[in-house]
Design a protein around this motif. Structure first.
Motif, short mmCIF file in Angstrom:
data_model
loop_
_atom_site.label_atom_id
_atom_site.label_comp_id
_atom_site.label_asym_id
_atom_site.label_seq_id
_atom_site.Cartn_x
_atom_site.Cartn_y
_atom_site.Cartn_z
N PHE A 218 0.81 -1.22 0.00
CA PHE A 218 0.00 0.00 0.00
C PHE A 218 0.85 1.28 0.00
O PHE A 218 0.34 2.36 0.21
N GLY A 221 0.48 3.73 -4.86
CA GLY A 221 -0.85 3.58 -5.44
C GLY A 221 -0.99 4.41 -6.71
O GLY A 221 -0.26 5.38 -6.93
N ASP A 223 -4.25 5.56 -9.76
CA ASP A 223 -5.61 5.46 -10.29
C ASP A 223 -5.55 5.00 -11.74
O ASP A 223 -4.76 5.52 -12.54
N ARG A 233 -8.63 2.72 -7.81
CA ARG A 233 -7.32 2.83 -7.19
C ARG A 233 -6.71 1.44 -7.04
O ARG A 233 -7.36 0.52 -6.55
N TYR A 235 -2.84 -0.71 -6.11
CA TYR A 235 -1.58 -0.55 -5.41
C TYR A 235 -0.55 -1.55 -5.94
O TYR A 235 -0.89 -2.70 -6.27
N TRP A 257 -0.38 -4.52 -10.23
CA TRP A 257 -1.21 -3.57 -9.48
C TRP A 257 -2.54 -4.25 -9.13
O TRP A 257 -3.22 -4.77 -10.01
#
Length: 414
Positions: A218, A221, A223, A233, A235, A257
């Motif tokens: 985390f 991150g 978008d 979103r 990470y 991701w």
């Protein structure tokens, strides 16, 4: 040509595999499913029968086996006459099942990397720690072993290869996994909680600038504006396919991701900070020895139980950048799956569906000989086109956006 399939495992993914094998038993032959608890296998077969999933009349039998016992698995392979073993049990059993296949000559297919239950988030090279040590033996014995043939790893590896085949040079591969669905529970994991949490409690590894980069979970991150599900979103996370893709495309940056909501992150952080995600035993005031992670797993909902109420969609794909004829090029190769449609077809939620369907497509290609490699392969080392063709037909169609995200959208083979 290989026929007759033995499915190891009886969870949500195994349920999908069972239904899809039944729908294609004219190609795959006799079907068998085994786990420690035979009743779970019986329940899956009952569901297959209730859905009328068997394409042609044939065998579908249940068995009890301890998949950690390689000799017992080998005996079952011989007893059933299975020539293809689909391992969708716990990732703790990969090596014992693979050893059974090496002993009997059956083809081996799995969906995730092997894990040592005593270790958490091992450092790369992940496949090199276990599976790849058996690669030479697979070649010597002529045994086909296809590693990580679920969705991620699996289909995303094929997407990377498909995109790379259209480029002179690949500069980056970003795998983006978004589940925009909702199960309606306060908190739950979409697959085995123990495996889920183990995946996210250690160091995040990505392959960038020709080497391994380390981050905390985390920490990084971004978008992503994706088809159908919109802006989500995600990470930077460690994942199996990062290692094999980095080995096969060492000059490219390779990142994975995964989408997480604020609620998941909050609950996860509290559990971790309290020590409840530890795999190390502790003693209660009453003198009982318990493993906190296993206690958390016991109190959370069974991932298979989420399926009836799951709504929404997933979007999983690869943003691949490179160079073609001296000019920069970019492709987004992806699939969108629907939780409700998955439940209506096979009784499972979309996460299990996306993991289970591809491994059956791989088994069909082994059965036909197209992927019967007689050695160990990761998915990107095999021709992706027949794989994507079967996936189109059996429930996971592939699309491509030319120019990257937001570009011209079309079927992969248009």
């Amino acid at each position: 040509m290989k026929r007759n399939v033995l499915i190891i495992g009886a969870g949500g993914v195994a349920q999908v595999v069972a239904h899809k094998c039944a729908q294609n038993n004219d190609i795959l032959g006799e079907l068998h499913i085994a786990s420690r608890t035979r009743a779970k296998c019986d329940a899956i077969i009952e569901g297959v029968v209730a859905k009328g999933a068997m394409k042609v009349p044939g065998t579908f039998s249940s068995h009890a086996v301890d998949a950690m016992d390689s000799a017992a698995v080998a005996a079952l392979i011989r007893d059933t006459g299975a020539e293809i073993v689909i391992n969708v049990g716990s990732s703790f059993v990969n090596m014992t099942v693979l050893d059974a296949c090496l002993e009997t000559g059956a083809a081996y297919i799995d969906t995730a990397i092997h894990e040592d239950p005593k270790k958490i988030c091992e450092a790369p090279p992940w496949y090199g720690n276990y599976e790849w040590k058996k690669r030479d033996l697979c070649a010597a014995k002529g045994v086909t072993a296809i590693l990580g043939a679920g969705f991620d790893p699996g289909v995303v590896n094929a997407y990377a290869r498909f995109a790379a085949d259209q480029m002179d040079e690949v500069t980056s591969i970003d795998i983006v996994d978004i589940n925009a669905g909702s199960h309606g529970r306060y908190f739950a994991t979409n697959f085995d909680p123990e495996i889920n949490f183990r995946e996210f409690t250690g160091t995040v590894y990505s392959w960038q600038n020709g080497g391994w980069q380390e981050n905390a979970m985390f920490e990084v991150g971004q978008d992503w504006d994706l088809p159908v599900v919109g802006t989500c979103r995600a990470y930077l996370s460690g994942h199996d396919e990062v290692h094999s893709l980095a080995a096969n495309y060492p000059k490219a940056d390779v990142r994975f991701w995964m989408g997480f909501g604020a609620h998941y992150i909050n609950v996860f952080t509290v559990l971790k900070n309290l020590g409840l995600l530890s795999e190390q035993p502790v003693k209660t005031a009453e003198g009982l020895e318990v493993v906190p992670l296993k206690v958390v797993k016991a109190v959370l909902p069974d991932p298979a139980s989420l399926a009836p109420d799951y709504t929404g969609k997933t979007c999983i794909g690869d943003v691949v950048k490179g160079v073609k004829d001296g000019k920069p090029v970019e492709l987004f190769v992806y699939n969108v799956a629907d939780h409700k449609e998955a439940y209506e077809e096979v009784g499972s939620q979309g996460i299990s569906y996306t993991a289970g369907v591809p491994v059956v497509a791989a088994a069909m290609l082994v059965a036909s000989g197209e992927w019967d490699a007689k050695t160990m392969k990761n998915v990107e080392e095999l021709d992706p086109k027949p794989f994507l063709t079967i996936l189109d037909r059996i429930g996971l169609p592939t699309r491509v956006q030319i120019g990257g995200l937001g570009g011209e959208d079309r079927a992969w083979n248009a």
